[in-house]
Design an enzyme around this catalytic site. Structure first.
Site, PDB file in Angstrom:
ATOM      1  N   LYS A 110       0.929  -1.040   0.121  1.00  0.00           N
ATOM      2  CA  LYS A 110      -0.170   0.251  -0.127  1.00  0.00           C
ATOM      3  C   LYS A 110       0.518   1.615   0.148  1.00  0.00           C
ATOM      4  O   LYS A 110       0.463   2.533  -0.671  1.00  0.00           O
ATOM      5  CB  LYS A 110      -1.011  -0.221   1.282  1.00  0.00           C
ATOM      6  CG  LYS A 110      -1.697  -1.420   1.194  1.00  0.00           C
ATOM      7  CD  LYS A 110      -3.434  -0.410   1.243  1.00  0.00           C
ATOM      8  CE  LYS A 110      -4.140  -1.675   0.746  1.00  0.00           C
ATOM      9  NZ  LYS A 110      -5.691  -1.779   2.223  1.00  0.00           N
ATOM     10  N   LYS A 189      -3.797 -13.110 -10.291  1.00  0.00           N
ATOM     11  CA  LYS A 189      -4.395 -13.781  -8.743  1.00  0.00           C
ATOM     12  C   LYS A 189      -5.865 -13.060  -8.742  1.00  0.00           C
ATOM     13  O   LYS A 189      -5.783 -12.266  -9.741  1.00  0.00           O
ATOM     14  CB  LYS A 189      -3.530 -13.604  -7.550  1.00  0.00           C
ATOM     15  CG  LYS A 189      -4.308 -13.708  -6.073  1.00  0.00           C
ATOM     16  CD  LYS A 189      -3.326 -13.409  -5.033  1.00  0.00           C
ATOM     17  CE  LYS A 189      -4.538 -13.623  -3.226  1.00  0.00           C
ATOM     18  NZ  LYS A 189      -5.307 -12.371  -3.718  1.00  0.00           N
ATOM     19  N   LYS A 192     -10.489  -9.197  -5.748  1.00  0.00           N
ATOM     20  CA  LYS A 192     -11.329  -7.945  -5.951  1.00  0.00           C
ATOM     21  C   LYS A 192     -10.689  -6.769  -5.977  1.00  0.00           C
ATOM     22  O   LYS A 192     -11.744  -5.998  -6.742  1.00  0.00           O
ATOM     23  CB  LYS A 192     -12.256  -7.962  -4.294  1.00  0.00           C
ATOM     24  CG  LYS A 192     -11.642  -7.465  -2.766  1.00  0.00           C
ATOM     25  CD  LYS A 192     -12.522  -7.225  -1.667  1.00  0.00           C
ATOM     26  CE  LYS A 192     -11.240  -7.626  -0.676  1.00  0.00           C
ATOM     27  NZ  LYS A 192     -11.333  -8.360  -0.438  1.00  0.00           N
TER      28      LYS A 192
HETATM   29  P1  ADP Z   1      -8.469 -10.243  -2.471  1.00  0.00           P
HETATM   30  O1  ADP Z   1      -7.486 -10.857  -3.139  1.00  0.00           O
HETATM   31  O2  ADP Z   1      -9.889 -10.867  -3.499  1.00  0.00           O
HETATM   32  O3  ADP Z   1      -8.614  -9.206  -1.518  1.00  0.00           O
HETATM   33  P2  ADP Z   1      -8.747 -11.300   0.379  1.00  0.00           P
HETATM   34  O4  ADP Z   1      -7.690 -10.745   0.615  1.00  0.00           O
HETATM   35  O5  ADP Z   1     -10.328 -11.121   0.951  1.00  0.00           O
HETATM   36  O6  ADP Z   1      -9.213 -12.016  -1.229  1.00  0.00           O
HETATM   37  O7  ADP Z   1      -8.971 -13.032   0.368  1.00  0.00           O
HETATM   38  C1  ADP Z   1      -9.769 -13.387   1.548  1.00  0.00           C
HETATM   39  C2  ADP Z   1      -9.360 -15.093   1.672  1.00  0.00           C
HETATM   40  O8  ADP Z   1      -9.306 -15.210   0.351  1.00  0.00           O
HETATM   41  C3  ADP Z   1      -7.966 -15.124   2.074  1.00  0.00           C
HETATM   42  O9  ADP Z   1      -7.528 -16.595   2.863  1.00  0.00           O
HETATM   43  C4  ADP Z   1      -6.872 -15.239   0.535  1.00  0.00           C
HETATM   44  O10 ADP Z   1      -5.512 -16.736   0.930  1.00  0.00           O
HETATM   45  C5  ADP Z   1      -7.977 -16.173  -0.362  1.00  0.00           C
HETATM   46  N1  ADP Z   1      -7.605 -15.642  -1.577  1.00  0.00           N
HETATM   47  C6  ADP Z   1      -8.238 -14.913  -2.210  1.00  0.00           C
HETATM   48  N2  ADP Z   1      -7.742 -14.320  -3.297  1.00  0.00           N
HETATM   49  C7  ADP Z   1      -7.016 -15.980  -3.804  1.00  0.00           C
HETATM   50  C8  ADP Z   1      -6.856 -16.669  -4.900  1.00  0.00           C
HETATM   51  N3  ADP Z   1      -7.199 -16.008  -5.744  1.00  0.00           N
HETATM   52  N4  ADP Z   1      -6.433 -18.062  -4.501  1.00  0.00           N
HETATM   53  C9  ADP Z   1      -6.467 -18.202  -3.671  1.00  0.00           C
HETATM   54  N5  ADP Z   1      -7.212 -17.852  -2.624  1.00  0.00           N
HETATM   55  C10 ADP Z   1      -7.363 -16.402  -2.569  1.00  0.00           C
END
Ligand code: ADP
Ligand code: TRP
Length: 320
Positions: A110, A189, A192
């Site tokens: 960030k 990856k 969101k």
């Molecule tokens: P984002 O990357 O969409 O912001 P979060 O950081 O809120 O997602 O992740 C919530 C959970 O989902 C965490 O345990 C994270 O490791 C898992 N996660 C998020 N995106 C992925 C992905 N593309 N592949 C595998 N696990 C993921």
């Protein structure tokens, strides 16, 4: 064995969240003493609108319950209902070296993007350590991107134990190996933050549009495709039956299928995989009072453990 994990209610859940985290959480309910919570306090580092936060918590709770979280099998709660967590976070922050937090990727990223970092964002891993340590969790199942945060928790727990005497077990991080990173429709990856997600509860039309726009290479119809290097195939692997997957792999290699048809098969598999969840969610959404009751009961279940740990901690640090 005590398992604990949290997910931030900061957006709509996508299939990366499901295959990277939630699916295993559901499976793990049966294996041990599982604690799962909606991390609304962590979400405050990004969601700073009370209405939005409240509605995200309700929606995320619905999502969780719809994909199979069972409040009878696990302890399911809202982080902010377990108020002791923020108290513990303070005690932990007093033994946490600044350098440990300065090294965290999520904070560094960030700052590198020139976003203004709040103290809450900087201290984020300490609050996460409090979540984990307050119930003396042994195992923390998370996606790869959270690994470092759990390692920080281990360091903080060690530091606390060394300073005040043996108090916390050192938790292990547990990463799903076979689906470490779910790709998004652009091949990065799925996240969101990248606007490349497919939502678990998204409607059919919108999923269709996204699937059809998945990035592929530009092989011509009839050419052999490489299943080892294809976003469509990677996603298909997650939702197809073993027999369908075998057929798709053979069709890729023989050139019997082009990306257009592969995407159609993927769409069909995605829709049928998530259909039961959508139905369950629609049922639960009719009764928001039930969701609130589940969360409150979950917090009082968690408190049974947390209050004992806090008594011990307060004595050890000298405030009691
Ligand atoms: P984002 O990357 O969409 O912001 P979060 O950081 O809120 O997602 O992740 C919530 C959970 O989902 C965490 O345990 C994270 O490791 C898992 N996660 C998020 N995106 C992925 C992905 N593309 N592949 C595998 N696990 C993921
Ligand atoms: N930071 C985690 C995420 O963004 C959510 C979280 C908060 C968490 N507290 C936790 C995960 C404790 C595991 C354990 O995904």
């Amino acid at each position: 064995m005590r398992i604990l994990s949290g997910i931030q209610p900061s957006g709509t859940l996508h299939i990366g969240n499901y295959f990277g985290a939630m699916k295993r959480h559901v499976e793990q309910q049966a294996k041990g003493d599982a604690f799962y919570f909606i991390a609304d306090l962590h979400a405050l580092t990004t969601v700073q609108n009370a209405e939005a936060l409240r509605s995200n918590v309700l929606n995320q709770s619905l999502d969780y319950l719809a994909v199979g979280f069972d409040p009878k099998k696990c302890t399911f709660y809202r982080q902010s209902d377990l108020t002791e967590v923020t108290e513990l976070a303070w005690y932990l922050s007093c033994v946490t070296p600044m350098g440990l937090l300065e090294r965290c990727h999520s904070y560094k990223d960030k700052v590198a993007k020139k976003l203004i970092a709040s103290h809450g964002l900087f201290a984020y891993p300490v609050l996460m350590a409090a979540d984990i340590l307050i119930v003396r969790a042994d195992v923390v199942p998370v996606g790869k991107d959270q690994k470092q945060h759990v390692e920080v928790t281990r360091d903080i727990a060690l530091k606390f134990n060394n300073t005040f005497g043996e108090t916390f077990p050192i938790p292990e991080v547990d990463i799903a190996k076979e689906v470490a990173v779910v790709p998004g429709i652009d091949g990065q990856k799925m996240s969101k933050s990248y606007d490349n997600t497919i939502g678990i509860f998204e409607d059919e039309g919108s999923i269709k549009k996204k699937v059809m726009s998945i990035k592929t290479d530009s092989k011509n119809l009839g050419e052999s495709l490489d299943p080892k290097n294809c976003n469509v195939f990677d996603l298909y692997k997650l939702v197809a039956s073993a027999a369908d997957l075998k057929r798709m792999e053979a069709d890729y290699r023989s050139g019997a299928i082009g990306y257009g048809d592969a995407k159609k098969r993927l769409l069909e598999a995605l829709l049928s995989y998530f259909k039961p969840f959508k139905e369950q969610r629609a049922k639960l959404a009719k009764d928001p009072a039930y969701i609130e009751k589940v969360l409150k009961e979950g917090a009082s279940k968690a408190r049974a453990t947390a209050s004992k740990v806090m008594e011990d901690v307060r004595k050890k640090v000298g405030v009691k």
